[in-house]
Design a protein around this motif. Structure first.
Motif, PDB file in Angstrom:
ATOM      1  N   THR A  78       1.032  -1.112  -0.213  1.00 53.64           N
ATOM      2  CA  THR A  78       0.083   0.251  -0.103  1.00 53.64           C
ATOM      3  C   THR A  78       1.035   1.041   0.366  1.00 53.64           C
ATOM      4  O   THR A  78       0.687   2.199   0.035  1.00 53.64           O
ATOM      5  CB  THR A  78      -0.777  -0.081   1.201  1.00 53.64           C
ATOM      6  N   VAL A 110      -1.080  -1.252  -4.317  1.00 52.37           N
ATOM      7  CA  VAL A 110      -3.102  -0.967  -3.912  1.00 52.37           C
ATOM      8  C   VAL A 110      -2.369   0.778  -3.838  1.00 52.37           C
ATOM      9  O   VAL A 110      -2.366   0.855  -2.654  1.00 52.37           O
ATOM     10  CB  VAL A 110      -3.437  -1.499  -3.219  1.00 52.37           C
ATOM     11  N   ILE A 136      -3.406   3.658  -1.464  1.00 53.17           N
ATOM     12  CA  ILE A 136      -5.165   4.433  -0.700  1.00 53.17           C
ATOM     13  C   ILE A 136      -5.184   5.240  -1.153  1.00 53.17           C
ATOM     14  O   ILE A 136      -4.430   6.236  -0.873  1.00 53.17           O
ATOM     15  CB  ILE A 136      -4.090   4.571   0.777  1.00 53.17           C
ATOM     16  N   ASP A 137      -6.629   6.169  -1.985  1.00 52.35           N
ATOM     17  CA  ASP A 137      -7.522   6.931  -1.540  1.00 52.35           C
ATOM     18  C   ASP A 137      -7.077   8.405  -0.716  1.00 52.35           C
ATOM     19  O   ASP A 137      -7.244   7.808  -0.108  1.00 52.35           O
ATOM     20  CB  ASP A 137      -8.829   7.176  -2.641  1.00 52.35           C
ATOM     21  N   VAL A 159     -10.749  -0.173   0.184  1.00 50.89           N
ATOM     22  CA  VAL A 159     -10.029  -0.549  -1.344  1.00 50.89           C
ATOM     23  C   VAL A 159     -11.280  -2.138  -1.714  1.00 50.89           C
ATOM     24  O   VAL A 159     -11.344  -3.001  -0.588  1.00 50.89           O
ATOM     25  CB  VAL A 159      -8.775  -1.285  -1.544  1.00 50.89           C
ATOM     26  N   ASP A 160     -11.336  -2.296  -3.236  1.00 49.89           N
ATOM     27  CA  ASP A 160     -13.104  -3.314  -2.721  1.00 49.89           C
ATOM     28  C   ASP A 160     -12.732  -3.422  -3.801  1.00 49.89           C
ATOM     29  O   ASP A 160     -13.444  -3.135  -4.906  1.00 49.89           O
ATOM     30  CB  ASP A 160     -14.191  -2.761  -2.742  1.00 49.89           C
ATOM     31  N   ARG A 161     -11.391  -4.802  -5.069  1.00 48.53           N
ATOM     32  CA  ARG A 161     -11.375  -4.458  -6.564  1.00 48.53           C
ATOM     33  C   ARG A 161     -10.229  -5.385  -6.581  1.00 48.53           C
ATOM     34  O   ARG A 161      -9.550  -5.801  -5.679  1.00 48.53           O
ATOM     35  CB  ARG A 161     -11.001  -3.071  -6.882  1.00 48.53           C
ATOM     36  N   VAL A 218      -6.615  -6.560  -8.482  1.00 44.72           N
ATOM     37  CA  VAL A 218      -5.329  -5.835  -8.741  1.00 44.72           C
ATOM     38  C   VAL A 218      -5.028  -6.831  -8.769  1.00 44.72           C
ATOM     39  O   VAL A 218      -4.320  -8.165  -9.008  1.00 44.72           O
ATOM     40  CB  VAL A 218      -5.147  -5.431  -7.514  1.00 44.72           C
ATOM     41  N   THR A 250      -9.844  -6.513  -0.314  1.00 44.99           N
ATOM     42  CA  THR A 250     -10.315  -5.068   0.339  1.00 44.99           C
ATOM     43  C   THR A 250      -9.692  -4.796   1.467  1.00 44.99           C
ATOM     44  O   THR A 250      -8.846  -5.571   1.846  1.00 44.99           O
ATOM     45  CB  THR A 250     -11.866  -6.325   0.906  1.00 44.99           C
TER      46      THR A 250
END
Length: 412
Positions: free
Chosen positions: A139, A177, A179-180, A186-188, A190, A215
């Motif tokens: 992350t 991933v 992180i916004d 996060v749920d996608r 990768v 997730t």
């Protein structure tokens, strides 16, 4: 004739060499006049590559192809007019670097390849191997104002395959991933990257599956809250059965989430627990079905016990009396030949009782002439119980038949 034959074979080695030299000079003259050079290179295609090995590194190209044209051919050749190949059937993957010849063939009958460079290359085959490696989530460095929880993965181990000299150094399949900064969870899916101990990507390596579902709960305003666990029971019990009790352990769980999410959350539901065809007790460990972005603190599993029991009720039957033990020479007179019987028990058992054949025995065995008050008692199967018989007692008058000897009296 012999003189002619002698003249022909006289000094024949020199004559043969002269013929061969003349032929070569003529062929060279012809080739020099019609030989051309392909302006582009050719990619080398490996043939008969062993299934358990791969070519280590990239194959070079054939940089120069000389060809002759068959008459006036019009437009010149293209790279598709020729095919450069190497045969790997005799190459041992364990032998290291091996020299193999390059063969250039024409795909177009108008052109004939007569020379090419290089004429051969060194090839090294590497055994093809497969390993299992863990999935690792990277992350990076999330913003300091966010709380990032550990990632949940659809698959924790994956398969990596490729040249053994490369794939044996793969320590993980990494999912990068981002992180916004706004704190979105996060749920996608990768993609996975094969990496070594230093986090460097390794190639050529295949990863199967090529991606995993990641997730990650992200909180910008994290709070905790205790919730009552609500077991979600689905389905209908079989006919004649009902749900008696539903218990859960633990009764409450503590969850974590953003303050606005927890404000409206009043209970922690479980995943659905189907009753199916059960008629006894169901014991199940089930997950909590929490909203996205809300996580349990501790285990996500709870234990649910569902007890089913037979549905009970009552049923009334108009039953005829059936005397048991009547004696010859006696007349029997009953105050009634019918009673109403009320039976309690499981509905399924009650429904199996046929009113048309339901009777109540009345025992007159051993009774002589006289008047008796008897209690008719029906015979019921296990699980059923008698609530009442109306009338509760039946008067039975027993008299000797005319002309018959009197029987001993047993009451009256």
């Amino acid at each position: 004739m012999s003189r002619l034959l002698g003249a022909i074979v006289y000094n024949w080695p020199l004559k043969l060499m002269a013929i061969v030299l003349a032929t070569l000079l003529y062929a060279g003259l012809v080739v020099s006049q019609s030989t051309f050079e392909l302006p582009t290179s050719l990619q080398i295609v490996p043939l008969n590559q062993p299934l358990n090995a791969v070519v280590l590194g990239n194959l070079p190209t054939v940089s120069r192809v000389r060809y002759v044209a068959n008459g006036d051919v019009g437009a010149g050749p293209t790279p598709d007019s020729f095919r450069a190949t190497i045969d790997l059937s005799g190459v041992n993957p364990e032998a290291g670097s091996t020299y193999v010849k390059i063969d250039v063939q024409s795909n177009d009958p108008r052109f004939l390849a007569v020379d090419w460079e290089p004429r051969g290359i060194n090839v090294q085959l590497d055994p093809f191997n497969t390993y299992q490696v863990p999935v690792r989530v990277n992350t990076g460095n999330p913003p300091d104002n966010l709380v990032v929880r550990p990632a949940e993965l659809s698959q924790k181990m994956v398969t990596v395959s490729g040249p053994d000299s490369v794939v044996k150094y793969v320590v993980a399949a990494q999912a990068d991933v981002l992180i916004d900064p706004s704190g979105l969870p996060v749920d996608r899916d990768v993609p996975l990257i094969p990496v070594d101990q230093l986090g460097k990507r390794l190639t050529p390596v295949q990863v199967n599956p090529a991606s995993v579902h990641v997730t990650i709960a992200v909180f910008s305003n994290a709070r905790k809250k205790a919730l009552v666990v609500n077991p979600v029971v689905t389905g209908t019990p079989p006919t004649g059965y009902i749900v008696d009790t539903v218990t859960v352990t633990p009764l409450t769980v503590t969850v974590e989430g953003n303050a606005d999410q927890l404000a409206t959350l009043v209970r922690a539901d479980t995943d659905p627990i189907p009753i199916g065809t059960a008629t006894g007790t169901i014991n199940a460990d089930v997950n909590l079905a929490l909203p996205a972005g809300v996580l349990p603190i501790g285990s996500e599993l709870v234990h649910v016990t569902i007890t089913l029991k037979a549905e009970t009720g009552t049923k009334a039957f108009a039953a005829g009396l059936v005397p048991i033990g009547e004696q010859s020479g006696l007349d029997y007179k009953f105050s009634t030949l019918n009673v109403v019987v009320i039976v309690a028990g499981p509905l399924a058992d009650l429904d199996r009782l046929d009113p048309a054949v339901f009777t109540v025995p009345i025992d007159v065995r051993g009774l002589g002439a006289g008047i008796y008050e008897l209690h008719p008692t029906p015979t019921l199967q296990a699980g059923l119980r008698l609530l009442s018989v109306d009338p509760a007692t039946v008067t039975v008058t027993i008299t000797p038949q005319t002309g018959a000897a009197p029987s001993p009296s047993a009451g009256g």
